[in-house]
Design a protein around this motif. Sequence first.
Motif, PDB file in Angstrom:
ATOM      1  N   ALA A  42     -45.515  80.815 -52.801  1.00  0.00           N
ATOM      2  CA  ALA A  42     -44.461  81.734 -53.243  1.00  0.00           C
ATOM      3  C   ALA A  42     -43.304  81.685 -52.266  1.00  0.00           C
ATOM      4  O   ALA A  42     -43.430  81.214 -51.125  1.00  0.00           O
ATOM      5  CB  ALA A  42     -45.009  83.164 -53.331  1.00  0.00           C
ATOM      6  N   ARG A  44     -40.664  84.247 -50.334  1.00  0.00           N
ATOM      7  CA  ARG A  44     -40.408  85.644 -49.989  1.00  0.00           C
ATOM      8  C   ARG A  44     -38.975  85.753 -49.489  1.00  0.00           C
ATOM      9  O   ARG A  44     -38.587  85.100 -48.522  1.00  0.00           O
ATOM     10  CB  ARG A  44     -41.382  86.148 -48.921  1.00  0.00           C
ATOM     11  CG  ARG A  44     -41.106  87.608 -48.515  1.00  0.00           C
ATOM     12  CD  ARG A  44     -42.273  88.241 -47.815  1.00  0.00           C
ATOM     13  NE  ARG A  44     -42.640  87.541 -46.602  1.00  0.00           N
ATOM     14  CZ  ARG A  44     -43.777  87.764 -45.925  1.00  0.00           C
ATOM     15  NH1 ARG A  44     -44.650  88.642 -46.388  1.00  0.00           N
ATOM     16  NH2 ARG A  44     -44.043  87.087 -44.824  1.00  0.00           N
ATOM     17  N   PRO A  50     -41.750  93.529 -49.899  1.00  0.00           N
ATOM     18  CA  PRO A  50     -41.301  93.184 -51.253  1.00  0.00           C
ATOM     19  C   PRO A  50     -41.356  94.382 -52.203  1.00  0.00           C
ATOM     20  O   PRO A  50     -42.312  95.160 -52.176  1.00  0.00           O
ATOM     21  CB  PRO A  50     -42.288  92.092 -51.686  1.00  0.00           C
ATOM     22  CG  PRO A  50     -42.782  91.506 -50.411  1.00  0.00           C
ATOM     23  CD  PRO A  50     -42.836  92.642 -49.439  1.00  0.00           C
ATOM     24  N   THR A  53     -41.528  91.472 -57.886  1.00  0.00           N
ATOM     25  CA  THR A  53     -42.228  90.194 -57.978  1.00  0.00           C
ATOM     26  C   THR A  53     -41.766  89.469 -59.240  1.00  0.00           C
ATOM     27  O   THR A  53     -41.759  90.054 -60.329  1.00  0.00           O
ATOM     28  CB  THR A  53     -43.752  90.394 -58.002  1.00  0.00           C
ATOM     29  OG1 THR A  53     -44.181  90.888 -56.726  1.00  0.00           O
ATOM     30  CG2 THR A  53     -44.469  89.078 -58.284  1.00  0.00           C
ATOM     31  N   LEU A  76     -38.152  90.584 -52.109  1.00  0.00           N
ATOM     32  CA  LEU A  76     -39.004  90.271 -53.261  1.00  0.00           C
ATOM     33  C   LEU A  76     -39.847  89.034 -53.027  1.00  0.00           C
ATOM     34  O   LEU A  76     -39.657  88.289 -52.067  1.00  0.00           O
ATOM     35  CB  LEU A  76     -38.144  90.093 -54.516  1.00  0.00           C
ATOM     36  CG  LEU A  76     -37.060  89.007 -54.537  1.00  0.00           C
ATOM     37  CD1 LEU A  76     -37.630  87.607 -54.763  1.00  0.00           C
ATOM     38  CD2 LEU A  76     -36.022  89.301 -55.600  1.00  0.00           C
ATOM     39  N   LEU A  77     -40.788  88.837 -53.966  1.00  0.00           N
ATOM     40  CA  LEU A  77     -41.598  87.631 -54.039  1.00  0.00           C
ATOM     41  C   LEU A  77     -41.267  86.885 -55.324  1.00  0.00           C
ATOM     42  O   LEU A  77     -41.129  87.508 -56.380  1.00  0.00           O
ATOM     43  CB  LEU A  77     -43.091  87.965 -54.060  1.00  0.00           C
ATOM     44  CG  LEU A  77     -43.741  88.496 -52.796  1.00  0.00           C
ATOM     45  CD1 LEU A  77     -45.174  88.937 -53.122  1.00  0.00           C
ATOM     46  CD2 LEU A  77     -43.766  87.440 -51.704  1.00  0.00           C
ATOM     47  N   ILE A  79     -43.182  83.929 -57.221  1.00  0.00           N
ATOM     48  CA  ILE A  79     -44.461  83.220 -57.123  1.00  0.00           C
ATOM     49  C   ILE A  79     -44.463  81.967 -57.993  1.00  0.00           C
ATOM     50  O   ILE A  79     -44.008  81.986 -59.141  1.00  0.00           O
ATOM     51  CB  ILE A  79     -45.615  84.154 -57.542  1.00  0.00           C
ATOM     52  CG1 ILE A  79     -45.726  85.333 -56.554  1.00  0.00           C
ATOM     53  CG2 ILE A  79     -46.937  83.404 -57.613  1.00  0.00           C
ATOM     54  CD1 ILE A  79     -46.771  86.365 -56.938  1.00  0.00           C
ATOM     55  N   SER A 107     -52.473  87.383 -54.889  1.00  0.00           N
ATOM     56  CA  SER A 107     -51.263  87.212 -54.073  1.00  0.00           C
ATOM     57  C   SER A 107     -50.651  88.561 -53.711  1.00  0.00           C
ATOM     58  O   SER A 107     -50.265  88.792 -52.555  1.00  0.00           O
ATOM     59  CB  SER A 107     -50.238  86.376 -54.839  1.00  0.00           C
ATOM     60  OG  SER A 107     -50.765  85.119 -55.203  1.00  0.00           O
ATOM     61  N   LEU A 108     -50.564  89.463 -54.677  1.00  0.00           N
ATOM     62  CA  LEU A 108     -49.969  90.772 -54.404  1.00  0.00           C
ATOM     63  C   LEU A 108     -50.855  91.595 -53.480  1.00  0.00           C
ATOM     64  O   LEU A 108     -50.354  92.341 -52.630  1.00  0.00           O
ATOM     65  CB  LEU A 108     -49.717  91.512 -55.717  1.00  0.00           C
ATOM     66  CG  LEU A 108     -48.690  90.863 -56.659  1.00  0.00           C
ATOM     67  CD1 LEU A 108     -48.453  91.740 -57.878  1.00  0.00           C
ATOM     68  CD2 LEU A 108     -47.378  90.592 -55.929  1.00  0.00           C
ATOM     69  N   THR A 112     -48.292  92.264 -50.508  1.00  0.00           N
ATOM     70  CA  THR A 112     -47.561  93.504 -50.758  1.00  0.00           C
ATOM     71  C   THR A 112     -48.442  94.712 -50.461  1.00  0.00           C
ATOM     72  O   THR A 112     -49.670  94.591 -50.414  1.00  0.00           O
ATOM     73  CB  THR A 112     -47.072  93.607 -52.216  1.00  0.00           C
ATOM     74  OG1 THR A 112     -48.205  93.798 -53.079  1.00  0.00           O
ATOM     75  CG2 THR A 112     -46.320  92.355 -52.629  1.00  0.00           C
ATOM     76  N   GLN A 116     -45.258  96.900 -57.619  1.00  0.00           N
ATOM     77  CA  GLN A 116     -44.076  96.064 -57.786  1.00  0.00           C
ATOM     78  C   GLN A 116     -43.411  96.258 -59.150  1.00  0.00           C
ATOM     79  O   GLN A 116     -44.078  96.530 -60.155  1.00  0.00           O
ATOM     80  CB  GLN A 116     -44.471  94.587 -57.675  1.00  0.00           C
ATOM     81  CG  GLN A 116     -45.105  94.198 -56.349  1.00  0.00           C
ATOM     82  CD  GLN A 116     -44.085  94.161 -55.229  1.00  0.00           C
ATOM     83  OE1 GLN A 116     -43.219  93.297 -55.198  1.00  0.00           O
ATOM     84  NE2 GLN A 116     -44.194  95.101 -54.300  1.00  0.00           N
ATOM     85  N   VAL A 118     -42.463  94.111 -61.729  1.00  0.00           N
ATOM     86  CA  VAL A 118     -42.849  92.740 -62.062  1.00  0.00           C
ATOM     87  C   VAL A 118     -41.961  92.247 -63.201  1.00  0.00           C
ATOM     88  O   VAL A 118     -41.897  92.860 -64.261  1.00  0.00           O
ATOM     89  CB  VAL A 118     -44.333  92.654 -62.463  1.00  0.00           C
ATOM     90  CG1 VAL A 118     -44.690  91.256 -62.956  1.00  0.00           C
ATOM     91  CG2 VAL A 118     -45.215  93.036 -61.269  1.00  0.00           C
TER      92      VAL A 118
END
Length: 308
Positions: A42, A44, A50, A53, A76-77, A79, A107-108, A112, A116, A118
């Motif tokens: 990902a 960042r 973040p 996402t 933010l991310l 991915i 991942s979150l 994180t 999020q 999303v």
Amino acid sequence: MHVAIDISEFSYLPAQAEALGVPLPEVERLTLPLADGRSVSALRFGGAEPQVTLLHGAGLNAHTWDTTTLALQRPLLAIDLAGHGDSSWRDDVDYTPRTLARDVAESLDAWTSQPQVVVGQSLGGLTGAALAASRPDLVSELVIVDITPGIDVTAGPAALREFYAGPTDFASRDELVDKAMSLGFGGSRPETERGVFLNTRVRPDGRVEWKHHFAHLAAHALAAHDPGSATAPSVLHETGWDDLSGVSAPITLVRAARGFVSEADAADFQRRVPAARVVSLDATHNVQETAPVELAALIAAASTVRGI
């Protein structure tokens, strides 16, 4: 033979930020090893926790969000879904939303510490719905960009199949740029060159290949796993509606006026998900690339409303 010379994947960002008149945020690439030996990658942006996402569509990668991210100016991310970008390919070729959502959830959990906003485009939108339904603790709001379960997008798949038909490796990136532009993908040549560069890699033998797995699959496998395909399996559609019915977070559908979601599709979505908000933007299917500032404003409003 032309040999592409790799440069930093972040080399395009300064000029993009300058064109938008915004500061260039910190950016780094993250990699998360998974228990089965695969990994998730990902980007960042920003030095803080973040808040948002971003999940890309089929055949794309995290860099498709670069301009939207710069316009948004939030930490933010972005991915890379499994089988795309720098994330591992799946041996079982299972790129359905619920499977992809499991990687996103891991991942979150790792990257994180707060729910999020999303934002998912196309395949990423259905993945976001699966994530929000299965892990509501991770999602404060869901923004789905130009996709609904079971959508008829017959205008798109034929061009995609033609684009990925034939060889899976090429002598140069210029060859791919020419092919993309001949089929109507991309914008200007510099924009298309950027997209091709960020979605390909140079093998040790000097040949260029796509990073995403879909381009390396047989045509029937591509159709079976791309929600942008009119021949995607019905189970994908059914689970998509089921996932949406199980989402407790606020939902926004962004319809691209020149994309895959028709007015009738949007009306059907509103009927099935009555609490959702539906917004139309003047954009093509890849809204994050053709209306990035407008999309960023919509995301910013969502995160502001949620108090992030």
